[in-house]
Design a protein around this motif. Structure first.
Motif, PDB file in Angstrom:
ATOM      1  N   TYR A 266       0.836  -1.190   0.000  1.00 49.88           N
ATOM      2  CA  TYR A 266       0.000   0.000   0.000  1.00 49.88           C
ATOM      3  C   TYR A 266       0.878   1.250   0.000  1.00 49.88           C
ATOM      4  O   TYR A 266       1.929   1.292   0.631  1.00 49.88           O
ATOM      5  CB  TYR A 266      -0.903   0.027   1.232  1.00 49.88           C
ATOM      6  CG  TYR A 266      -1.951  -1.052   1.251  1.00 49.88           C
ATOM      7  CD1 TYR A 266      -3.049  -0.996   0.391  1.00 49.88           C
ATOM      8  CD2 TYR A 266      -1.850  -2.120   2.133  1.00 49.88           C
ATOM      9  CE1 TYR A 266      -4.013  -1.991   0.411  1.00 49.88           C
ATOM     10  CE2 TYR A 266      -2.815  -3.123   2.164  1.00 49.88           C
ATOM     11  CZ  TYR A 266      -3.893  -3.057   1.294  1.00 49.88           C
ATOM     12  OH  TYR A 266      -4.851  -4.043   1.312  1.00 49.88           O
ATOM     13  N   THR A 267       0.435   2.276  -0.700  1.00 51.46           N
ATOM     14  CA  THR A 267       1.154   3.542  -0.698  1.00 51.46           C
ATOM     15  C   THR A 267       0.845   4.298   0.599  1.00 51.46           C
ATOM     16  O   THR A 267      -0.132   3.974   1.289  1.00 51.46           O
ATOM     17  CB  THR A 267       0.725   4.412  -1.882  1.00 51.46           C
ATOM     18  OG1 THR A 267      -0.657   4.787  -1.694  1.00 51.46           O
ATOM     19  CG2 THR A 267       0.887   3.672  -3.203  1.00 51.46           C
ATOM     20  N   PRO A 268       1.644   5.305   0.956  1.00 50.76           N
ATOM     21  CA  PRO A 268       1.338   6.087   2.155  1.00 50.76           C
ATOM     22  C   PRO A 268      -0.071   6.673   2.145  1.00 50.76           C
ATOM     23  O   PRO A 268      -0.753   6.693   3.181  1.00 50.76           O
ATOM     24  CB  PRO A 268       2.410   7.180   2.138  1.00 50.76           C
ATOM     25  CG  PRO A 268       3.568   6.539   1.455  1.00 50.76           C
ATOM     26  CD  PRO A 268       2.954   5.678   0.383  1.00 50.76           C
ATOM     27  N   GLY A 269      -0.518   7.152   0.982  1.00 51.21           N
ATOM     28  CA  GLY A 269      -1.873   7.687   0.890  1.00 51.21           C
ATOM     29  C   GLY A 269      -2.922   6.629   1.156  1.00 51.21           C
ATOM     30  O   GLY A 269      -3.943   6.890   1.812  1.00 51.21           O
ATOM     31  N   GLU A 270      -2.694   5.418   0.663  1.00 51.59           N
ATOM     32  CA  GLU A 270      -3.634   4.318   0.893  1.00 51.59           C
ATOM     33  C   GLU A 270      -3.625   3.895   2.366  1.00 51.59           C
ATOM     34  O   GLU A 270      -4.667   3.532   2.919  1.00 51.59           O
ATOM     35  CB  GLU A 270      -3.270   3.141  -0.006  1.00 51.59           C
ATOM     36  CG  GLU A 270      -3.580   3.379  -1.478  1.00 51.59           C
ATOM     37  CD  GLU A 270      -3.030   2.288  -2.377  1.00 51.59           C
ATOM     38  OE1 GLU A 270      -3.619   2.067  -3.457  1.00 51.59           O
ATOM     39  OE2 GLU A 270      -2.015   1.650  -2.010  1.00 51.59           O
ATOM     40  N   ILE A 271      -2.450   3.944   2.993  1.00 50.41           N
ATOM     41  CA  ILE A 271      -2.377   3.625   4.422  1.00 50.41           C
ATOM     42  C   ILE A 271      -3.234   4.606   5.208  1.00 50.41           C
ATOM     43  O   ILE A 271      -3.988   4.210   6.114  1.00 50.41           O
ATOM     44  CB  ILE A 271      -0.915   3.688   4.924  1.00 50.41           C
ATOM     45  CG1 ILE A 271      -0.064   2.625   4.232  1.00 50.41           C
ATOM     46  CG2 ILE A 271      -0.859   3.498   6.440  1.00 50.41           C
ATOM     47  CD1 ILE A 271       1.421   2.773   4.495  1.00 50.41           C
ATOM     48  N   ALA A 272      -3.127   5.886   4.882  1.00 46.46           N
ATOM     49  CA  ALA A 272      -3.921   6.908   5.568  1.00 46.46           C
ATOM     50  C   ALA A 272      -5.413   6.642   5.397  1.00 46.46           C
ATOM     51  O   ALA A 272      -6.200   6.729   6.355  1.00 46.46           O
ATOM     52  CB  ALA A 272      -3.558   8.292   5.043  1.00 46.46           C
ATOM     53  N   GLU A 273      -5.820   6.314   4.175  1.00 42.67           N
ATOM     54  CA  GLU A 273      -7.232   6.012   3.923  1.00 42.67           C
ATOM     55  C   GLU A 273      -7.666   4.770   4.683  1.00 42.67           C
ATOM     56  O   GLU A 273      -8.743   4.740   5.293  1.00 42.67           O
ATOM     57  CB  GLU A 273      -7.452   5.800   2.418  1.00 42.67           C
ATOM     58  CG  GLU A 273      -7.283   7.053   1.567  1.00 42.67           C
ATOM     59  CD  GLU A 273      -8.491   7.967   1.647  1.00 42.67           C
ATOM     60  OE1 GLU A 273      -9.486   7.604   2.311  1.00 42.67           O
ATOM     61  OE2 GLU A 273      -8.440   9.055   1.051  1.00 42.67           O
ATOM     62  N   ASN A 274      -6.835   3.736   4.658  1.00 38.90           N
ATOM     63  CA  ASN A 274      -7.179   2.480   5.337  1.00 38.90           C
ATOM     64  C   ASN A 274      -7.289   2.661   6.842  1.00 38.90           C
ATOM     65  O   ASN A 274      -8.113   2.006   7.496  1.00 38.90           O
ATOM     66  CB  ASN A 274      -6.131   1.410   5.032  1.00 38.90           C
ATOM     67  CG  ASN A 274      -6.144   0.969   3.578  1.00 38.90           C
ATOM     68  OD1 ASN A 274      -7.128   1.180   2.870  1.00 38.90           O
ATOM     69  ND2 ASN A 274      -5.062   0.357   3.132  1.00 38.90           N
ATOM     70  N   TYR A 275      -6.464   3.545   7.401  1.00 39.29           N
ATOM     71  CA  TYR A 275      -6.470   3.704   8.846  1.00 39.29           C
ATOM     72  C   TYR A 275      -7.766   4.338   9.342  1.00 39.29           C
ATOM     73  O   TYR A 275      -8.141   4.148  10.501  1.00 39.29           O
ATOM     74  CB  TYR A 275      -5.269   4.510   9.347  1.00 39.29           C
ATOM     75  CG  TYR A 275      -5.145   4.391  10.859  1.00 39.29           C
ATOM     76  CD1 TYR A 275      -4.538   3.284  11.437  1.00 39.29           C
ATOM     77  CD2 TYR A 275      -5.723   5.342  11.709  1.00 39.29           C
ATOM     78  CE1 TYR A 275      -4.491   3.129  12.816  1.00 39.29           C
ATOM     79  CE2 TYR A 275      -5.678   5.199  13.090  1.00 39.29           C
ATOM     80  CZ  TYR A 275      -5.066   4.088  13.633  1.00 39.29           C
ATOM     81  OH  TYR A 275      -5.032   3.924  14.996  1.00 39.29           O
ATOM     82  N   ILE A 276      -8.454   5.052   8.493  1.00 42.39           N
ATOM     83  CA  ILE A 276      -9.737   5.637   8.907  1.00 42.39           C
ATOM     84  C   ILE A 276     -10.693   4.527   9.336  1.00 42.39           C
ATOM     85  O   ILE A 276     -11.341   4.608  10.386  1.00 42.39           O
ATOM     86  CB  ILE A 276     -10.352   6.464   7.770  1.00 42.39           C
ATOM     87  CG1 ILE A 276      -9.459   7.673   7.448  1.00 42.39           C
ATOM     88  CG2 ILE A 276     -11.758   6.930   8.150  1.00 42.39           C
ATOM     89  CD1 ILE A 276      -9.889   8.437   6.214  1.00 42.39           C
TER      90      ILE A 276
END
Length: 271
Positions: free
Chosen positions: A2-12
């Motif tokens: 996962y990219t950093p942006g995807e990690i941020a989205e997933n963490y929500i």
């Protein structure tokens, strides 16, 4: 990966599940995390004692990542990692109250788990290894922790949870177990070898020394002044500043910063 942006989205979504978790389940998972971190702390101290000195510290630091490995892969709730709950708060997906509820319950559970392991380590006489020098090392470590100036403990707490939350963040980039372990390993090794301060780890390191001083066979081995090591000094001189530092390091330097970089576009009115 996962990219950093995807990690941020997933963490929500991860954060939303944490926020609505049943209190009993949350507390028990937090107790388990405290146990995992404490056992890793015990293992790190024991490994360091096999050699001693700077080389021993490096070996111990290489063992300690076992704690976060268990937290993330076995399933549990760790206060320091949960500082990332600021992300769904800023996304307006959970309330500040829900975040604080999680932090409070998890922090208490972590303390219970850590202190339980500290009691068991002392009363099983595990500290008798190396002719009791493991007990001496435990007391020396605790004395050093409660003797730090408030500002030192605070800043070391900031640096520690910067690395811990980055370890969690990087582990979320991986889609397999091997990748997660490799991702979390080096940030945790760095924080330990540098002597940064982790509130949950200290819930083991200081109580294990306090319990040890209560047993005559360990107390007689201690040749330094231990009058400054009390439950009060542990809480006020170490746990309070380190916890505040951990919150800033994890919630602000990782959570707020990465929310600002990857998710703020959804709410441009916020900073």
């Amino acid at each position: 990966m996962y990219t950093p942006g995807e990690i941020a989205e997933n963490y929500i979504q991860i954060g939303k599940k944490k926020a609505v978790m049943n209190t009993d389940k949350m507390f028990l998972l937090a107790v388990m995390a405290g146990i995992y971190i404490a056992v890793a702390g015990c293992g790190a101290s024991t490994a360091a004692g096999t050699i001693g000195g700077s080389a021993g510290k490096l070996i111990g630091a290489s063992v300690f990542p076992a704690g976060l490995t268990l937290v993330l892969l076995a399933g549990s709730e760790l206060f320091t990692g949960n500082c990332l709950l600021i992300i769904p708060v800023l996304e307006r997906e959970i309330s500040v109250g829900a975040m604080l509820r999680n932090w409070g319950i998890v922090y208490l559970g972590n303390f219970v788990g850590s202190i339980l392991v500290a009691w068991m380590v002392v009363n099983s006489h595990q500290l008798s290894l190396f002719d009791g020098q493991l007990a001496v090392a435990a007391v020396n470590t605790a004395i050093a922790k409660v003797s730090m100036p408030f500002a030192d403990a605070l800043i070391r707490g900031i640096l520690c949870n910067l690395l811990v939350c980055l370890a969690v963040w990087v582990s979320f980039a991986a889609k397999d177990v091997t990748g997660k372990i490799i991702g979390l390993f080096y940030p945790i090794l760095v924080f330990v070898v540098c002597g940064f301060e982790h509130s949950v780890a200290n819930m083991f390191y200081c109580p294990v020394a306090l319990f040890a001083l209560g047993l005559p066979e360990y107390a007689k081995l201690i040749t330094i002044d231990v009058s400054g090591l009390t439950w009060g000094s542990f809480v006020l001189k170490n746990l309070v500043p380190v916890t505040l530092g951990n919150i800033f390091g994890g919630a602000v330097l990782v959570g707020v910063v990465y929310w600002r970089i990857y998710l703020r576009k959804e709410h441009p009115s916020l900073f």
